[in-house]
Design a protein around this motif. Sequence first.
Motif, mmCIF file in Angstrom:
data_model
loop_
_atom_site.group_PDB
_atom_site.id
_atom_site.type_symbol
_atom_site.label_atom_id
_atom_site.label_comp_id
_atom_site.label_asym_id
_atom_site.label_seq_id
_atom_site.Cartn_x
_atom_site.Cartn_y
_atom_site.Cartn_z
ATOM 1 N N TYR A 110 16.852 -38.862 -19.565
ATOM 2 C CA TYR A 110 17.167 -38.938 -18.135
ATOM 3 C C TYR A 110 16.080 -38.238 -17.331
ATOM 4 N N HIS A 114 13.763 -40.175 -14.573
ATOM 5 C CA HIS A 114 13.918 -39.860 -13.151
ATOM 6 C C HIS A 114 12.988 -38.756 -12.658
ATOM 7 N N THR A 118 13.833 -34.350 -9.819
ATOM 8 C CA THR A 118 14.936 -35.203 -9.368
ATOM 9 C C THR A 118 16.172 -34.956 -10.219
ATOM 10 N N HIS A 119 15.975 -34.837 -11.533
ATOM 11 C CA HIS A 119 17.090 -34.585 -12.447
ATOM 12 C C HIS A 119 17.772 -33.266 -12.101
#
Length: 142
Positions: A110, A114, A118-119
Motif C-alpha cells: 500500500y 500510494h 500519503t499512506h
Amino acid sequence: MKRHKQGSAMKGKTYLLIDAEARDKFLREGGLFKLSPSPWEIEIEVTVNGYNRSSCERGPLLVETSSVWAVGSNGTKTLEDRRTFRAQDLGQRHGAPTKNDDEEEEYKLYSEEHGTKTHELQCMEDALYDARREKEDLKLLE
C-alpha cells in the motif's frame, strides 16, 4: 470560492453519514431501525451528486444526493429519492492498512502504491474518522 471547490470535489464520491443526530433523523424518517437491533451499527452510505450553490455563501455547505444506502445486520435498503445533507455530517474512510493490525506485506504494498507520506496521512485521517464515529455512536446509545 473555497466552498464551491469543496462541493465540487465531493461530487461522485461516496461518504458515510456520521453525525448522530442526522443518522437518527434519517433512520427515524425512513423507518429503518429494523435493519439492525443496534442502530449505531447501521451504515448510511451517501453518494454526492451535487451541492447547493447558495449554501456556499453562508451556513453549512449542503450536498445533494439521489440515492442513499442503509446497511444493517438484518439487510440493506436503498432509498432512491433526492435528499440533502450537511457536508460536515459526512465522512470518508480510506481503509489504509496500519502497522498495528495488518500484515506487513500488505502495509508495504500500500505504501509503495500510494507513497509513504500519503499512506501515513490516510492512516491518520482514518484514525480521526474512527474516533469521531465512536463518539457519534455513543450519542446514539443515549
